[in-house]
Enzyme design. Structure first.
Site, mmCIF file in Angstrom:
data_model
loop_
_atom_site.group_PDB
_atom_site.id
_atom_site.type_symbol
_atom_site.label_atom_id
_atom_site.label_comp_id
_atom_site.label_asym_id
_atom_site.label_seq_id
_atom_site.Cartn_x
_atom_site.Cartn_y
_atom_site.Cartn_z
ATOM 1 N N GLY A 65 92.000 62.475 66.136
ATOM 2 C CA GLY A 65 91.324 63.537 66.875
ATOM 3 C C GLY A 65 89.999 63.030 67.378
ATOM 4 O O GLY A 65 89.512 61.987 66.904
ATOM 5 N N CYS A 75 93.792 57.649 61.703
ATOM 6 C CA CYS A 75 92.486 57.646 62.372
ATOM 7 C C CYS A 75 91.622 58.792 61.834
ATOM 8 O O CYS A 75 91.224 58.772 60.684
ATOM 9 C CB CYS A 75 92.702 57.689 63.885
ATOM 10 N N TYR A 76 91.350 59.818 62.621
ATOM 11 C CA TYR A 76 90.545 60.927 62.113
ATOM 12 C C TYR A 76 91.169 61.513 60.843
ATOM 13 O O TYR A 76 90.459 61.901 59.906
ATOM 14 C CB TYR A 76 90.416 62.018 63.187
ATOM 15 N N HIS A 91 96.646 53.235 65.079
ATOM 16 C CA HIS A 91 97.669 54.213 65.494
ATOM 17 C C HIS A 91 99.070 53.608 65.419
ATOM 18 O O HIS A 91 99.477 52.891 66.318
ATOM 19 C CB HIS A 91 97.381 54.693 66.922
ATOM 20 N N GLU A 125 101.787 55.110 65.855
ATOM 21 C CA GLU A 125 102.735 55.813 66.726
ATOM 22 C C GLU A 125 102.807 55.242 68.139
ATOM 23 O O GLU A 125 103.767 55.476 68.853
ATOM 24 C CB GLU A 125 102.376 57.324 66.786
ATOM 25 N N ASP A 164 116.317 66.733 83.950
ATOM 26 C CA ASP A 164 115.622 67.722 83.134
ATOM 27 C C ASP A 164 116.174 69.133 83.349
ATOM 28 O O ASP A 164 116.536 69.815 82.402
ATOM 29 C CB ASP A 164 114.113 67.714 83.435
ATOM 30 N N LYS A 192 111.275 61.903 78.322
ATOM 31 C CA LYS A 192 112.454 61.727 79.173
ATOM 32 C C LYS A 192 113.661 61.124 78.440
ATOM 33 O O LYS A 192 114.779 61.611 78.579
ATOM 34 C CB LYS A 192 112.065 60.790 80.328
#
Ligand code: XMP
Length: 513
Positions: A54, A81-82, A168, A170, A227, A369
């Site tokens: 964050g 992180c945060y 991070h 991710e 989509d 996607k």
């Protein structure tokens, strides 16, 4: 009941990416605000908690926080992180501004190569993005990895199963991030990986059914792309023929598009499909307009007007379904109400009037996607539809720089057909995110036969991308370029020059407007 990972969103740009990574490991996740976290941090299904990064400083007044008892429930927690800094502050450690910011690729040395770091190299490259760092560890914690400027790059209290990562895991830039997250889910939380695309489909269908109720009806804006087609399949399963799909021929479609959509939907769906021929209406509104944002607004506005007119036929159609994806949302809307620059008014998101009087049904709003493609396959959509390259809502309008006169759109349509055919003929479309033609708006002098020409210049645009948010330009083979160039110049009267666009995103965008 599926096992569940709770993700607490502290305001990171990457929170949905964390959720997506957890889904990739076939584990169900739920994203909540800090306010709802404690209430949701209970139950036999809960296997672990991830606290996101964050923008705030953990020591600043008003920084987002959680009731500390969330760390005392015996459930594994991973702070990123945060999230890590918050854990350390909450348990009596200290967080302070770092001597230097760490931003970008950073090498870390892994000190404990088991548990969270099982199978990870001794030195590995991670993505850092922080100004603050943990300066003193709380009691019982140990250092698991360090970088040059950040001694506490990864920390953990192994007995209590509380972990923190300053980097991070991710984002794809962290080379072994997938392994670290998998280790957390598998070894630390003991997940059985019991979640699948089928479960996701079932959940989305159930949510749409609940939103629309027993007798509500949906108007679906069908573009023919992946989509909205997947949304169509979800709506059909949720409420059957109470879904009224509307396909608008806005005069800005690719060659053969309308026929393809009509055929595919006739063969694969049991929806009430209406094809509205609105080409004249759109092109009249666009006459004389060259400004890209005005063009987008006009097209978006006109779509809504067409839908409104059509929806009047269905008395209970209080719902408008759209194929909005997560990248559309973060690029058009500021996450958490903060000031994020709007780059383009994506017409799924930005063009809606306040007085719409219809509730939006957007089941794909939190997906990427490739996840939508997988979902489409699961729902039984044909491969030619699931694998189609993305096509923007405003269609050829955003690839025709300058005025979208019917003549110029037709020129572009023909050139675009050539580009697509030549890529597909050679299999050069495989692994390419998008490949298309752009009418650049510039004219140049040429010579054909013994005559001078002064005609339009067309660009070939081909890019590789994971999610449309960043992209690299693609270099087609010489044969492919050669064929495109000579076919366009010989067959498309009005274009006398073909160029190749070699701009990545950023700084360019994929579409020209
Ligand atoms: P840009 O041009 O912003 O495009 O780099 C990123 C991706 O989004 C698509 N795109 C749109 N899709 N409505 C859509 O549904 C829009 O208004 C829109 N504008 C761009 C674009 O084709 C690319 O895949």
């Amino acid at each position: 009941m599926h096992e569940r990972i709770l993700i607490v969103d502290f305001g990171s740009q990457y929170t949905q990416l964390i959720a997506r990574r957890v889904r990739e490991h076939q584990v169900f996740s739920e994203v909540v605000t800090p306010q709802r976290a404690l209430e949701r941090a209970a139950g036999d299904d809960l296997k672990g908690i991830i606290l996101s990064g964050g923008p705030a400083s953990a020591y600043a007044e008003g920084a987002p926080t959680l009731p500390p008892e969330i760390l005392g429930r015996g459930v594994p927690v991973l702070g990123i992180c945060y999230g890590m800094q918050w854990i350390c502050e909450a348990l009596g450690g200290a967080v302070a501004p770092g001597e230097s910011r760490e931003y970008g690729f950073t090498e870390v040395e892994v000190l404990a190569r088991d548990g969270l770091f099982s199978g990870v190299s001794a030195r590995t490259v991670v993505w850092m993005s922080h100004g603050d760092r943990v300066q003193a560890l709380p009691a019982g914690f140990q250092r698991l990895a360090r970088s040059e400027h950040c001694p506490e790059a990864a920390v953990g209290h192994l007995e209590r199963r509380l972990y923190g990562l300053q980097f991070h895991p991710e984002v794809s830039h962290t080379r072994e991030g997938v392994t670290v997250l998998r280790n957390f889910l598998h070894w630390v939380c003991g997940c059985q990986h019991d979640w699948s695309a089928g479960d996701l489909a079932g959940e989305l269908v159930a949510r749409v059914a609940a939103q629309v109720g027993e007798d509500g009806e949906i108007v679906l804006g069908l573009s023919g792309g992946v989509d909205s087609s997947v949304v169509g399949a979800i709506c059909q399963r949720a409420v059957g023929r109470r879904t009224h799909a509307i396909f608008v021929d806005n005069g800005l479609l690719r060659a053969g598009e309308r026929q393809l959509v009509e055929e595919t939907f006739r063969d694969h769906f049991e929806l009430d499909l209406t094809v509205v021929d609105a080409a004249d209406r759109f092109l009249e509104r666009l006459a004389g307009v060259s400004d890209p944002e005005r063009k987008r607004k006009i097209i978006g506005h006109e779509f809504i007007e067409v839908f409104r007119d059509e929806a009047k036929r269905f008395q209970r159609a209080h719902f408008l379904a759209q194929g909005t994806l997560y990248p559309d949302v973060i690029e058009s809307v500021a996450a958490h109400g903060g000031p994020t620059a709007v780059i383009k008014s994506h017409h799924n998101v930005g063009g809606l009037p306040d007085d719409l009087e219809m509730d939006l049904v957007e089941p794909l709003r939190l997906l990427f996607k490739d996840e939508v493609r997988e979902l489409g396959r699961f729902l039984g959509l044909p491969e030619e539809m699931v694998a189609r390259q993305p096509f923007p809502g405003p269609g050829l309008g955003v690839r025709c720089v300058g005025e979208c006169s019917p003549e110029r759109i037709e020129l572009l349509r023909q050139a675009d057909r050539v580009v697509r055919e030549e890529f597909e003929l050679r299999g050069e479309n495989l692994d390419v995110w998008q490949y298309f033609a752009v009418l650049t708006g510039s004219r140049s002098v040429g010579v054909m036969g013994d005559y001078r020409t002064y005609e339009e210049a067309c660009a070939i645009r081909a890019v590789q991308s994971d999610d449309g948010m960043t992209a690299d330009w693609v270099y087609p083979s010489r044969e492919c370029l050669q064929a495109i160039s000579s076919r366009i110049i010989n067959q498309v009267r009005g274009i006398n020059r073909v160029v190749l666009d070699i701009t990545s995103k950023p700084p360019g965008t994929i579409e020209w407007e």
